[in-house]
Design an enzyme around this catalytic site. Structure first.
Site, PDB file in Angstrom:
ATOM      1  N   CYS A  92     -38.988  37.125 -28.692  1.00  9.06           N
ATOM      2  CA  CYS A  92     -38.820  38.520 -28.332  1.00  9.06           C
ATOM      3  C   CYS A  92     -37.539  38.861 -27.402  1.00  9.06           C
ATOM      4  O   CYS A  92     -36.869  39.478 -27.512  1.00  9.06           O
ATOM      5  CB  CYS A  92     -40.125  39.125 -27.695  1.00  9.06           C
ATOM      6  SG  CYS A  92     -40.968  38.172 -26.637  1.00  9.06           S
ATOM      7  N   TYR A  93     -37.933  38.320 -25.994  1.00  9.54           N
ATOM      8  CA  TYR A  93     -36.957  38.382 -24.928  1.00  9.54           C
ATOM      9  C   TYR A  93     -35.389  37.888 -25.377  1.00  9.54           C
ATOM     10  O   TYR A  93     -34.441  38.535 -25.044  1.00  9.54           O
ATOM     11  CB  TYR A  93     -37.335  37.518 -23.713  1.00  9.54           C
ATOM     12  CG  TYR A  93     -38.387  38.310 -23.030  1.00  9.54           C
ATOM     13  CD1 TYR A  93     -38.139  39.514 -22.299  1.00  9.54           C
ATOM     14  CD2 TYR A  93     -39.712  37.166 -22.327  1.00  9.54           C
ATOM     15  CE1 TYR A  93     -39.334  40.125 -21.418  1.00  9.54           C
ATOM     16  CE2 TYR A  93     -40.854  37.922 -21.614  1.00  9.54           C
ATOM     17  CZ  TYR A  93     -40.258  39.179 -21.228  1.00  9.54           C
ATOM     18  OH  TYR A  93     -41.509  39.883 -20.460  1.00  9.54           O
TER      19      TYR A  93
END
Length: 360
Positions: free
Chosen positions: A155-156
């Site tokens: 996600c990051y």
């Protein structure tokens, strides 16, 4: 158009349940199997009432017999499991011609030493890893079309790599550096990004009214971001990347703020125009008008990533928001499935809020 049979291995975690929500409304996907160690024999709607009438598949145990049956009857298998599970079963699945999309980290890092350092595991199928495609469609769309194994991005890293992509690509074609050495990524995530297991620091009384940083010098997504910038985007300059993640008291959503110091050549660029041109044909990346500020609520439960750019003399600030469970995980996995199977890329994902979110 054909309908494909899919299986979700690990269908009770937050990303697994988001996959169920999205695939249940997909016009060309049929969920044939769901596995869970803890909920064997129960229908998914018994555990998640919001899925009543949407999906009533019964959970199976992840035995060798069940995995063999899945290999015979499914075209796509999603792994929404802890690290180390996908690499155990993927070689046998792809030997049967099954396509694998792993939402874990087993096939993200091509450097085996880094994988062992950050995940404390020896990789058991390095040959499969070497052929895996990093599933960031905005970079690897053509490679995804013919992949056997897709490593769904973290996600990051999704926010960081897509936030930096127009800058790095522009710099690669410039005669002189456009930015100085440091890239600073200040990122915040909702608590669902930490998974569904009970942990002391994630209890409501610990998390509420609190704001904290973690993994400041050793977060697992740091080498993935560096790999994206240097290997996938082909940065010609040795940028030092400082990535600092934070946990904020909200359930879902992610906000990454990227700070770059520009050289004189970089200051002369119209970065708003650069970003708009870079993403003008991307269905799930929105570059906001100049002067706008994004927020996490505007992307809640959708597969959209929104970017705003603010340029002030020698400083360029890139603001990126997404839903960590959708574009940061399950929605991106469905996007990869669509590309892999030749469906319209937006299929099952085009509704702005994608139906009712299972996770609040």
């Amino acid at each position: 158009m054909m309908t494909i049979n899919v299986a979700i291995i690990g269908g009770t975690g937050y990303t697994g349940v988001e996959l169920i929500r999205l695939l249940s409304q997909h016009p060309h996907a049929c969920i044939r199997y769901l596995t869970s160690r803890s909920e064997v024999g129960r229908a998914v709607s018994q555990i998640f009432p919001s899925l009543l009438g949407v999906c009533d598949v019964v959970y199976s145990d992840m035995t060798d017999e069940v995995m063999d049956e899945i290999g015979q009857n499914c075209q796509i298998v999603f792994f929404a499991t802890p690290h180390g599970v996908a690499m155990k079963y993927t070689p046998a699945l792809i030997a049967r011609g099954v396509k694998v999309i792993d939402l874990g980290a087993d096939f993200r890092l091509q450097n085996l030493d880094e994988f062992k350092q950050y995940y404390a595991l020896d990789h058991t199928c390095a040959d499969v890893l070497a052929g895996a495609v990093y599933g960031l469609a905005e970079i690897h769309r053509e490679r995804i079309k013919t992949a056997q194994v897709i490593a769904n991005p973290g996600c990051y890293p999704t926010t960081a790599i897509l936030g930096l992509k127009p800058v790095i690509e522009t710099q690669n074609h410039a005669n002189k550096p456009l930015i100085l050495k440091n890239i600073i990524i200040d990122a915040k995530s909702g608590v669902s990004g930490a998974g569904r297991n009970a942990k002391m620091n994630l209890l409501f009384s610990e998390l509420s009214d609190n704001f904290s940083a973690y993994g400041v010098t050793s977060h697992r997504h740091t080498p993935e971001i560096c790999q994206g910038v240097h290997d996938f985007l082909g940065s010609k300059f040795a940028h030092k990347i400082r990535f600092v993640p934070h946990l904020v008291p909200m359930i879902r959503g992610m906000f990454s703020t990227i700070h770059l110091t520009l050289t004189e050549e970089g200051q002369a660029m119209d970065w708003q125009a650069v970003f708009e041109k870079s993403y003008q044909n991307e269905p799930f990346v929105d570059v906001l008008p100049k002067g706008s500020l994004p927020d996490t609520r505007s992307v809640r439960a959708s597969n959209r990533l929104k970017i705003a750019i603010h340029q002030d003399d020698d400083t360029l600030t890139i603001l990126v928001v997404q839903d960590n469970l959708v574009k940061g995980a399950s929605g991106q996995a469905v996007q990869n499935m669509n590309i892999l199977c030749g469906f319209d890329e937006t299929c099952g994902l085009s509704t702005e809020f994608g139906g009712c979110a299972v996770v609040p």
